[in-house]
Motif scaffolding. Sequence first.
Motif, PDB file in Angstrom:
ATOM      1  N   GLU A 158       1.381   4.044  -2.929  1.00 58.06           N
ATOM      2  CA  GLU A 158       1.280   5.529  -2.707  1.00 58.06           C
ATOM      3  C   GLU A 158       2.639   6.388  -3.173  1.00 58.06           C
ATOM      4  N   ARG A 202      -3.854  10.227   9.121  1.00 55.15           N
ATOM      5  CA  ARG A 202      -4.797   9.578   8.378  1.00 55.15           C
ATOM      6  C   ARG A 202      -6.121  10.125   8.684  1.00 55.15           C
ATOM      7  N   THR A 203      -6.638  10.529   9.770  1.00 48.64           N
ATOM      8  CA  THR A 203      -7.801  10.735  10.165  1.00 48.64           C
ATOM      9  C   THR A 203      -8.141  12.409   9.364  1.00 48.64           C
ATOM     10  N   SER A 234      -1.451   8.205   4.019  1.00 45.55           N
ATOM     11  CA  SER A 234      -2.041   9.657   4.099  1.00 45.55           C
ATOM     12  C   SER A 234      -0.868  10.569   4.088  1.00 45.55           C
ATOM     13  N   GLN A 258       0.741  -1.218   0.053  1.00 52.11           N
ATOM     14  CA  GLN A 258      -0.002  -0.110   0.018  1.00 52.11           C
ATOM     15  C   GLN A 258       0.882   1.366   0.048  1.00 52.11           C
ATOM     16  N   ALA A 263     -10.094  12.770  15.898  1.00 55.00           N
ATOM     17  CA  ALA A 263     -11.147  12.383  15.045  1.00 55.00           C
ATOM     18  C   ALA A 263     -12.445  13.097  15.175  1.00 55.00           C
ATOM     19  N   ALA A 294      -5.948  10.592  19.373  1.00 59.02           N
ATOM     20  CA  ALA A 294      -6.541   9.985  18.182  1.00 59.02           C
ATOM     21  C   ALA A 294      -8.135  10.155  18.139  1.00 59.02           C
ATOM     22  N   HIS A 308      -0.722  12.017   0.718  1.00 60.17           N
ATOM     23  CA  HIS A 308      -1.959  12.798   0.173  1.00 60.17           C
ATOM     24  C   HIS A 308      -1.853  14.185   0.831  1.00 60.17           C
ATOM     25  N   ASP A 359      -6.479  13.414   6.846  1.00 56.80           N
ATOM     26  CA  ASP A 359      -6.797  13.204   5.395  1.00 56.80           C
ATOM     27  C   ASP A 359      -8.066  12.638   5.035  1.00 56.80           C
ATOM     28  N   ALA A 360      -8.678  11.573   5.812  1.00 61.74           N
ATOM     29  CA  ALA A 360     -10.186  11.252   5.712  1.00 61.74           C
ATOM     30  C   ALA A 360     -11.020  12.400   5.791  1.00 61.74           C
ATOM     31  N   ALA A 361     -11.101  13.325   6.729  1.00 63.16           N
ATOM     32  CA  ALA A 361     -11.812  14.601   7.045  1.00 63.16           C
ATOM     33  C   ALA A 361     -11.500  15.465   6.007  1.00 63.16           C
ATOM     34  N   GLY A 362     -10.618  15.297   5.002  1.00 63.86           N
ATOM     35  CA  GLY A 362     -10.468  16.250   3.926  1.00 63.86           C
ATOM     36  C   GLY A 362      -9.443  17.555   4.217  1.00 63.86           C
ATOM     37  N   THR A 403      -1.569   8.342  13.246  1.00 66.14           N
ATOM     38  CA  THR A 403      -3.239   8.332  13.195  1.00 66.14           C
ATOM     39  C   THR A 403      -3.665   9.611  12.909  1.00 66.14           C
TER      40      THR A 403
END
Lengths: 258, 258
Positions: free
Chosen positions: B38, B127-128, B158, B34, B247, B243, B161, B130-133, B124
């Motif tokens: 990336e 990653r979070t 992430s 993975q 989030a 974390a 990203h 990134d997920a939240a934009g 973490t």
Amino acid sequence: MTFTSRTPRVVAARKLQRRRDRDQSGRFLAEGPQAVREALASGVVVELFATADAVERHGELAAHSPVVSTVDEEALAGLAETVQPQGLVAVCEQVDVPLKEALAKRPRLVAVVAEIRDPGNAGTVMRTADAAGAGAVIFAGDAVDPYNGKCVRASAGSLFHVDVVRTGLDVVTALREARLQVLATSGYGADDLDTLADDGVLARPTAWLFGSEAHGLPEDLLDAADRRVRVPIYGGAESLNLAAAAAVCLYASARAQR
Amino acid sequence: MTFTSRTPRVVAARKLQRRRDRDQSGRFLAEGPQAVREALASGVVVELFATADAVERHGELAAHSPVVSTVDEEALAGLAETVQPQGLVAVCEQVDVPLKEALAKRPRLVAVVAEIRDPGNAGTVMRTADAAGAGAVIFAGDAVDPYNGKCVRASAGSLFHVDVVRTGLDVVTALREARLQVLATSGYGADDLDTLADDGVLARPTAWLFGSEAHGLPEDLLDAADRRVRVPIYGGAESLNLAAAAAVCLYASARAQR
């Protein structure tokens, strides 16, 4: 008298680091002042092992313990799993309750960890569920032992605040009978968390099902749930980790249920 | 030709497990399919070390690498920090950008980790975020190295990203000049996250400041921020872990900014 690492009671207590001995005895270890304080408040401390220094520093904890046994530094280090246990390790009675008893209290928010093997993750979900106001955390199926030392520490005392339940995987019927809607988290869920929040769905009493990061939820649970819910991903990440996803879902419910 | 753990290029790459060597060379290691995928997509792979098996299994990754060096199992095990690296470790150029460059893109959501030492936590949060934009994650002050192996793995890709920035602690002025409101998380914050969401405050472009779990945010940052915000605690827990708090805050912003 100061106990050493060879004193039989210390040797017996140290065995509680192993799951088999915890299961057989119905006891577990809590270390450090915070966990010991919470365990005392819950009335489950059987014996407190403490160095002479710690007894002095934490006199109020020692005063409330049914039995305080002074141990030398080596014995304490053997009982503790962390590098800085601050001189305190308590033998405690396990606190979990039957599923029926937990659901009879009609909790409005419940977290179910299904087949989660990582003790740090499970403990963190307990802590987050407690913070979000959940009444119960259910360890379903072949999940980690909630009394695993790492899980107890990650829970940061929440093990003593919520109703902890250990049960099989077939929990959905009981949850629904307790008037909880059952929401299964899934990266491929048909329902989006934000949309459910917008539509007022999250205001209802809710049990959230969380699976392991590696495998997700078992098919049976996904099928049995009322909805499969995905946390929206706004950026490039493929997913959230378990602790983050649980925090977002549980807090979305807490906010909607205010 | 198959490289061994004594081949000079393998020896040099293995040194990137140490921060000093990463800092000096401006490179780091990414392991597993993975992360390698990336890294390749970001165009930062310098050399891919892979076992013969892995080259076969992940032919498309090998095909896109500028240099592929076949290594024996022992050499791969030495380069990898996990037990199951699946046969792939890439030497990559570091990807961080200057603060100015990241803010010039006018991100609407930014996460700042200030003096966070734990690599798993920092990864973490990346990653979070990134997920939240979020557009950028800023490592401020004496924070963990974002290229620490554990941090890279916890970021789950992430790191490639979002714009990663490394800078000093005095970030607030620059954030404000980029039209971001600056919200400092604190267990004792005067503003409650739910109230800010209700009042529409979270819809504005926002930089969130997160401190370490042990010490919280440095006083200077708490003072400089526009608001100190606490995540509401509905149950018996004293606090959330880092974390989980990140989030909840980042997703509250993401939801408000939709």
